[in-house]
Structure formats: structure tokens, C-alpha cells
Design a protein around this motif. Sequence first.
Motif, short mmCIF file in Angstrom:
data_model
loop_
_atom_site.label_atom_id
_atom_site.label_comp_id
_atom_site.label_asym_id
_atom_site.label_seq_id
_atom_site.Cartn_x
_atom_site.Cartn_y
_atom_site.Cartn_z
N PRO A 146 2.06 0.34 -3.37
CA PRO A 146 1.55 -1.10 -3.53
C PRO A 146 1.05 -1.60 -2.04
O PRO A 146 1.52 -1.52 -1.28
N PHE A 147 0.06 -2.54 -2.19
CA PHE A 147 -0.76 -3.16 -1.04
C PHE A 147 0.17 -4.11 -0.46
O PHE A 147 0.77 -5.16 -1.07
N THR A 148 0.39 -3.89 0.68
CA THR A 148 1.21 -4.87 1.46
C THR A 148 0.39 -4.97 2.97
O THR A 148 -0.27 -4.06 3.35
N SER A 149 0.69 -5.98 3.69
CA SER A 149 0.31 -6.13 4.97
C SER A 149 0.51 -4.97 6.11
O SER A 149 -0.39 -4.42 6.62
N ARG A 150 1.94 -4.71 5.80
CA ARG A 150 2.31 -3.60 6.67
C ARG A 150 1.69 -2.35 6.39
O ARG A 150 1.37 -1.60 7.21
N GLU A 151 1.45 -1.93 5.15
CA GLU A 151 0.98 -0.72 4.52
C GLU A 151 -0.35 -0.71 5.03
O GLU A 151 -0.93 0.40 5.62
N VAL A 152 -1.29 -1.86 5.02
CA VAL A 152 -2.67 -1.87 5.52
C VAL A 152 -2.52 -1.31 6.74
O VAL A 152 -3.54 -0.60 7.28
N GLU A 153 -1.68 -2.24 7.73
CA GLU A 153 -1.64 -1.91 9.14
C GLU A 153 -1.33 -0.27 9.39
O GLU A 153 -2.03 0.32 10.32
#
Length: 652
Positions: free
Chosen positions: A566-573
Motif C-alpha cells: 500500500p501507498f506510504t511515504s517511505r514506499e514512495v521514496e
Amino acid sequence: MRWFFGFLPCFIKFLSMTFLCTILFIPQSAPAELLAMEPTLGFNGVFKLKDWTPLTVVIENRHKGLQGQLEVVVTSGSEYQNDVYHTNYSRDVDLPTQSKKTYGFTILIDSYVHPLIIQLKKEKEIILSKSINLREHYTTKPLLIFVGENLKDLSPLDTEEYQAVYTPVRFLPENWYGYQGVKGLILKTNVWKNLQPRQYDGLTQWIKSGGYVITAGGVQETSLSMERLELLTSVRVVGLERVREISALQAFGGVRLVHRDPFLLLKVTAPQAETLLRERDLPLILEKGMGFGKILFFAFDVTDSSFRDWPGRGAFWEKIWQLGPAAETAQFHPKEDQLFYLLLSKIPARFPSFLILFPLLLGYIFLISFLLKTIQNKQTQAWKTLLPLGLAIFLFSSACFGLSFYTQIKYSLLSNGILHLKMTGRQAPAHWKYYWGIYTQKDGEFRLPLGSDDWLLTSIPTHYGQANEFHNYGLHETDEVRSLLFPLHRWSHRFFFLSGFGEFPIQARAQFQEEGLSLSIENRSSFPILNGHGYFGGRLLAFGNIAPSEKLIKRWNLKTLDLKNPFTSREVEAILKKGLRNGSGSFSRGMEMEFTKDLWISIHEKNQFTLDRIFLIGWIDSMIFPGPVKQKTPFRNSVNVLEWEIPLETGP
């Protein structure tokens, strides 16, 4: 008699001075008396505050030929907050003897406190000046503009939400953004032929950008009056029909249109338009989409007494406004302060490469060490060694200065910016917005040509202790080019904002079927789209690069979608770092990382439960912005981001 002879010299001097003043006064007063200037603000004297609006200035010259400059001064800010600054709009004028000319401007007024100043100049001398009290002309409601015959009663168009205004054709703007405060424009079909070429271009561009135009037919239409309209909508008049009532209008006005006297309807064909309302076999209301906007065509005359006496016309117009295009606004970066910081921290200052400076530094260290060693060993007198030591320091310092610092200050301006293209739909015009930073190491008045394209430009005031006069700027227009004029302190900066729209040759199709999700993108442009990612159902989907003239197809089955984190800030980075390309420099890489991360977070917060579309973001390395980057400024950086909302189709 002595007093007479004593008084006589004084009297003669008085007459001489009077005659001289009269002679000097005549040349100055004559042009003012023989020149006349009549400005009209907005649409026949009405404009919407805080939006761009037209200004029409008519100048009549009954004197000798005059070449000069017509200038409009808009004052913004307030004395209370000490943030007053001026925006000057100007253009060259050429007034032969016994001539009368009309000049059009498109200006932005965000405050009614200060009067609008219009002045005619010859060189730096003000020959004629007028001011307009803005309090008497502004409104805060969107405008409904009726162009053509001056209707005696526009009250059915007036609502609590909109203000209706009648205007002659000559007051229509020449730029698409001059309609920024307009909700809808109503004009008779015979008005199209009376539009000046620049007015026609501005109107059609406004429709494509999201404008709403309603054209009402008349019974005396000719092929000449329909030529431009037929080109846009394919509507062609093939005959007339005499009727006493129109039952179909009950769907729009609540009651049938019935009149004691027979009236005429236009019989039309329109193969490219959609029929919204029909009376038997007669199309009454036709609709044609253009870009983000649309045109409606009425086969009846709204100025005819049969329509003006109809009790349902108030409800009719309310229904018509509901048919207007949805507002398409390209929401830009949610954290503008951070964007400005990135632009400011990435000033395009270029220093020599390591391969050039390292040998120079090595030679400098070796020579200094040798000279110091010579002094230490006392092999010669100190003063004989200090002289070459000072000379070496001077020469190497000069070389470093010339290779590094001088390469920066020899250019008056540096610039960088970020272009954001936003598209909505499978294939549609792209709204674009450009944030532009300009930096200088010198004091001066600067002039940058912007080209002949139709862009909206505003200044973004900064708050770094600069004097108010350094927030002023001007736009000078000629038939060939528009130029931006602005002052700058040394070691200071300015930010400007440009926006517009245009075609970007790319199309896509997204489908959701039993097998899963498929996305097809065809890049018909000459620019590669790099490091692309999609967003759907709270998850990021990588699709890589799309080369020019390439078609890319990606498929994800349902199991693959469920397995994605799922989308998280850490995953995006982590995803962005993994796919981060080697851009043309730290500016590209920094913008791609910081800007994309914040943009994805903004999209997620607004659309995490949206399942009817896919959001796509990609980067374009090439210099695609057609505006001020044409200026030959050696040190400039620009990056381009594409944001795209693609509707999701379901089924086979």
C-alpha cells in the motif's frame, strides 16, 4: 513724469515675459487639445476583480503625426502593509495626422483601491493622461456577457451567482485569458463575422481552454455570417420554418413557448455536433465540444419578442448555465514555498570541472611549498623569495577567479524553472504552468522577449527585504513580440508565473477487465517520457520510459495488484530512488525526487478511494517550454513533469 520713465522699463519687461510665456505655452497645450483619448475598462465598463480583463483605448489625433507609447499602470498592494507595487502594460503607437485608432490591452486588476492610469507618452514626456476610478466598475461575481444587440432587459440572465452585462463587439478581448472572469458568452451568429482576427483567435482559444459560448440564430443569416461558425461547429443553415409554438422548450423552461404571432426557426444541419433538444425533425439546441470548452447553438432568436415574452426564459437560462463545461484547473504543486526553495537552492551557477581545477590546485600547492621551503632553509634572502611568493599567489588567485567566479558574473541573468503539464482524459489539450526563477549579480533594468505566443504572465512577489520598486514589472507588446521588463538589485531574484494550454500529442487507454488492469500509452511527441509511474487503488505502478513514437502496453493481474505494498511515504521514496534516472544535473535529480514525492502524496490524499481513473506522472528532459527559454541565457535549467488523469474503462 520721472515716475513714468522709471516705471516704463519694468512695464516693458513685464510685457516681454508675458509674450515669452505665451509663446512657450502654445506648443505644449496644442497637442493636448488636438488629441483625444477614450478608455473603456472591461466589458462595456464592467470587470471582475482579481481576474484578467480587457481594456480598450481609442485615440484620436487631430494634430501632426505622432509616434509614442501608450502605457497602462495598475497599482497593487496597500500602503498600510507597505507592499505597493506597479505593473505597466505598454505598446507602441503610431498616429498619423487626422487618424483614429483603437488599442486593446489585457490587464490584471486585483485591487480597486488605487485608480487605473492610462497615459500617452512621447519618449519620456507624458502628453495625455487619464485615470479610472475602479470602485465604479468592478464586480466580484462571474460575468455573463451578451454581445450583439443591446437588450433592454437582461434581468433573466442575472442571478445571485452571476452578473449579466451587455457589450458591443469592439470591447471583446484579443487574448484568451481576457475572458478569465466570464462564466458564459452569448452572441448572435452575425457577430462572428464582425470579430477582428485577434478577437476571433482569442475567443476560440478561450473556448478550447474551458470557455462556454452560446450562439443564437437569427432569421437573416447568410453564408458569410455563418462561415466562421460553420468552421468551428459544422452548423449550416439550409432553410427556415414558421411556427407558433415550441413544445420541446418545456423541458428547459417548464412551459411551452407559445406566441400570438408566428415566428421563424432556422433549419440547420450539423454532422459534427450533438443535438440536445429537438422539435419534431428540427434541431433546436446543438452542442459541440472544443478542447475543454463547448459551443451551444440555438436555432431560434433570443432577442425576438416571442422569446422575450416567454415566461419560462428565466428557468431556461438557469438550465443552460448548468450545461456549461466543468471547470478544468491544473492544480499545481501543493507546497509552493518548498518549490521556490528548490528553485532558489538550485541556481544554475556552473563552476569548472574537477579535471581543470585539480591540476591548478596541485601546481599551486607545489609552488607555495617550494617557496616556503626555500625561506625555511635560508638558502637566499627572504625578500627575494617573498616577491615570487606574492606573485604566485596573485597569479593562481587570478586564475581561480577567472575560471570560477568570473564565469558567473559576466552574464547578467541566470534562470531556472519547472514546467508542469496536466492532462485529463484519453487525449486532450494540456494545461501547463511554469514557475520561473530569475537571478542576477548586477543592478539593472532588464528586458526579456517572451515571443509571440499567448501566455498569461504574473509576478510572484517575494518577501526578502527588497524595496517595493523592485517588485514592479512591465509587459510591452508589439505586433511581433511581447517583452518582460523588470528591475533587479544585484545578488537578488524574481519569480514569475506563466500559464497556458496547448496540444501535447500523446494518448492513452486504461481498461479494467476480469483479467486485471491494462494501460496503453502512445507517445506521438518528439520527447521521451522518463521514469513514469502510475497510481491506482492506493498503489504505485511502475511503467518505465516511453520513447518518441513508441506505444507502451502494461498489464497487471489482480493478484499482482493485491501483492503490491500500500501507498506510504517511505514506499514512495524507495520506489523513486530505485527508478531515479541520471538526469542532466543535480537540478533535475533534486526536482524529480522532492517534487515527485510531494506530488504523489498530494494525489494519494485526494484520490486514495478513487477507482475510476489512473494517475500517471512522468518526466521530460528536453527543453519543451516555448517561452522565455528562447532567450540565449547560457546558465539556465528547466525540468518538465507530466501529470495525467486517464479515465478507466470497464468491460470488454
